[in-house]
Design an enzyme around this catalytic site. Structure first.
Site, PDB file in Angstrom:
ATOM      1  N   GLU A  93     -74.110  32.169 -46.800  1.00 37.93           N
ATOM      2  CA  GLU A  93     -73.572  33.442 -47.304  1.00 37.93           C
ATOM      3  C   GLU A  93     -73.584  33.507 -48.830  1.00 37.93           C
ATOM      4  O   GLU A  93     -73.823  34.545 -49.407  1.00 37.93           O
ATOM      5  CB  GLU A  93     -72.177  33.750 -46.721  1.00 37.93           C
ATOM      6  CG  GLU A  93     -70.964  33.168 -47.433  1.00 37.93           C
ATOM      7  CD  GLU A  93     -70.642  31.743 -47.059  1.00 37.93           C
ATOM      8  OE1 GLU A  93     -71.545  30.881 -47.067  1.00 37.93           O
ATOM      9  OE2 GLU A  93     -69.449  31.482 -46.799  1.00 37.93           O
ATOM     10  N   ASP A  95     -74.496  31.344 -52.697  1.00 35.20           N
ATOM     11  CA  ASP A  95     -74.949  30.241 -53.544  1.00 35.20           C
ATOM     12  C   ASP A  95     -74.024  30.247 -54.752  1.00 35.20           C
ATOM     13  O   ASP A  95     -74.174  31.067 -55.658  1.00 35.20           O
ATOM     14  CB  ASP A  95     -76.420  30.504 -53.943  1.00 35.20           C
ATOM     15  CG  ASP A  95     -77.000  29.389 -54.807  1.00 35.20           C
ATOM     16  OD1 ASP A  95     -76.249  28.465 -55.175  1.00 35.20           O
ATOM     17  OD2 ASP A  95     -78.210  29.460 -55.101  1.00 35.20           O
ATOM     18  N   ASP A  96     -73.062  29.327 -54.724  1.00 38.54           N
ATOM     19  CA  ASP A  96     -72.043  29.279 -55.788  1.00 38.54           C
ATOM     20  C   ASP A  96     -72.447  28.185 -56.783  1.00 38.54           C
ATOM     21  O   ASP A  96     -73.215  28.438 -57.705  1.00 38.54           O
ATOM     22  CB  ASP A  96     -70.682  29.036 -55.133  1.00 38.54           C
ATOM     23  CG  ASP A  96     -69.551  29.002 -56.137  1.00 38.54           C
ATOM     24  OD1 ASP A  96     -69.682  29.605 -57.209  1.00 38.54           O
ATOM     25  OD2 ASP A  96     -68.510  28.369 -55.855  1.00 38.54           O
ATOM     26  N   TRP A 153     -64.848  35.522 -57.135  1.00 39.94           N
ATOM     27  CA  TRP A 153     -64.638  35.114 -55.746  1.00 39.94           C
ATOM     28  C   TRP A 153     -64.975  36.289 -54.820  1.00 39.94           C
ATOM     29  O   TRP A 153     -64.507  37.406 -55.017  1.00 39.94           O
ATOM     30  CB  TRP A 153     -63.198  34.646 -55.527  1.00 39.94           C
ATOM     31  CG  TRP A 153     -63.050  34.013 -54.172  1.00 39.94           C
ATOM     32  CD1 TRP A 153     -62.485  34.574 -53.062  1.00 39.94           C
ATOM     33  CD2 TRP A 153     -63.517  32.715 -53.790  1.00 39.94           C
ATOM     34  NE1 TRP A 153     -62.568  33.696 -51.998  1.00 39.94           N
ATOM     35  CE2 TRP A 153     -63.197  32.543 -52.418  1.00 39.94           C
ATOM     36  CE3 TRP A 153     -64.172  31.678 -54.454  1.00 39.94           C
ATOM     37  CZ2 TRP A 153     -63.507  31.381 -51.711  1.00 39.94           C
ATOM     38  CZ3 TRP A 153     -64.485  30.523 -53.752  1.00 39.94           C
ATOM     39  CH2 TRP A 153     -64.152  30.388 -52.394  1.00 39.94           C
ATOM     40  N   PRO A 157     -65.841  39.718 -44.831  1.00 38.16           N
ATOM     41  CA  PRO A 157     -64.994  40.324 -43.789  1.00 38.16           C
ATOM     42  C   PRO A 157     -64.459  39.302 -42.798  1.00 38.16           C
ATOM     43  O   PRO A 157     -63.450  39.543 -42.136  1.00 38.16           O
ATOM     44  CB  PRO A 157     -65.929  41.334 -43.113  1.00 38.16           C
ATOM     45  CG  PRO A 157     -67.307  40.963 -43.518  1.00 38.16           C
ATOM     46  CD  PRO A 157     -67.204  40.261 -44.831  1.00 38.16           C
TER      47      PRO A 157
HETATM   48  P1  5GP Z   1     -71.622  25.942 -53.140  1.00 34.91           P
HETATM   49  O1  5GP Z   1     -70.695  25.736 -54.299  1.00 34.91           O
HETATM   50  O2  5GP Z   1     -71.994  24.641 -52.516  1.00 34.91           O
HETATM   51  O3  5GP Z   1     -72.816  26.780 -53.519  1.00 34.91           O
HETATM   52  O4  5GP Z   1     -70.815  26.768 -52.054  1.00 34.91           O
HETATM   53  C1  5GP Z   1     -70.012  26.048 -51.159  1.00 34.91           C
HETATM   54  C2  5GP Z   1     -69.290  26.911 -50.185  1.00 34.91           C
HETATM   55  O5  5GP Z   1     -68.113  27.388 -50.838  1.00 34.91           O
HETATM   56  C3  5GP Z   1     -69.979  28.155 -49.661  1.00 34.91           C
HETATM   57  O6  5GP Z   1     -70.822  27.922 -48.560  1.00 34.91           O
HETATM   58  C4  5GP Z   1     -68.766  28.976 -49.246  1.00 34.91           C
HETATM   59  O7  5GP Z   1     -68.298  28.568 -47.984  1.00 34.91           O
HETATM   60  C5  5GP Z   1     -67.740  28.606 -50.291  1.00 34.91           C
HETATM   61  N1  5GP Z   1     -67.718  29.627 -51.354  1.00 34.91           N
HETATM   62  C6  5GP Z   1     -68.197  29.519 -52.608  1.00 34.91           C
HETATM   63  N2  5GP Z   1     -67.966  30.649 -53.305  1.00 34.91           N
HETATM   64  C7  5GP Z   1     -67.352  31.496 -52.442  1.00 34.91           C
HETATM   65  C8  5GP Z   1     -66.872  32.853 -52.560  1.00 34.91           C
HETATM   66  O8  5GP Z   1     -66.962  33.510 -53.596  1.00 34.91           O
HETATM   67  N3  5GP Z   1     -66.285  33.376 -51.455  1.00 34.91           N
HETATM   68  C9  5GP Z   1     -66.154  32.693 -50.290  1.00 34.91           C
HETATM   69  N4  5GP Z   1     -65.575  33.295 -49.265  1.00 34.91           N
HETATM   70  N5  5GP Z   1     -66.600  31.415 -50.135  1.00 34.91           N
HETATM   71  C10 5GP Z   1     -67.195  30.840 -51.204  1.00 34.91           C
END
Ligand code: 5GP
Length: 159
Positions: A93, A95-96, A153, A157
């Protein structure tokens, strides 16, 4: 200042459908590999366009008490021996920091012996921020995000 982005099912449906044909034309995967749980719904919508099977792995960046952890951990894995020469579209969903994708690609390439060029990635939202690894350094064959967003952030839903 609003520091959250709210996203509803209809927007998600539009984002995936708008990107689906590009993913098909530009990468044309043999299978979808959804990262549970956030990748499951986007993966299911994509399947209607790509018409390929969905497999699932679950990776968490939180511990059993919902506290963030430094390194992602595998909650559920699968047998990749049947997928050796397949083109695999990984779906999530968001890429953070890119830790999850980097962790998964590393496992697939170095432990499951898959070719990184056969790996693609589709994500609903890519946050514009510094990542733990660049797209180029990941050496994957394809990357597509539905939407590039500010580093805020996102409330999905299903959250
Ligand atoms: P990463 O930092 O490895 O790219 O993201 C790790 C996980 O953190 C994501 O798969 C997601 O589950 C959660 N995550 C990161 N940013 C957000 C955000 O803005 N909203 C939500 N709901 N989850 C997030």
């Amino acid at each position: 200042m609003i520091n959250k982005i709210f996203c509803n099912y209809s927007q998600i449906d539009c984002l995936v459908r708008e990107s689906g044909n590009s993913v098909k034309n530009e990468f044309n995967p043999d299978i979808i590999l959804a990262i549970g749980g956030g990748g499951l719904i986007p993966a299911r919508i994509l399947r209607s366009i790509l018409e390929v099977p969905i497999y699932v792995v679950t990776i968490s960046t939180y511990d059993e008490n919902d506290k963030p952890i430094k390194e992602p951990r595998i909650v559920q894995w699968m047998d990749f021996s049947l997928l050796k020469d397949k083109k695999i579209l990984i779906v999530d969903e968001v890429d953070d920091t890119r830790k999850t994708l980097s962790f998964l690609v590393d496992k697939l390439v170095n432990e499951e012996n898959l070719n990184s060029e056969n790996l693609g990635f589709f994500v609903l939202h890519n946050k514009i921020k510094e990542k733990v690894i660049s797209k180029k350094a990941l050496k994957i064959g394809y990357y597509k995000s539905g939407l590039e967003v500010e580093d805020k952030w996102i409330i999905y839903p299903w959250d």
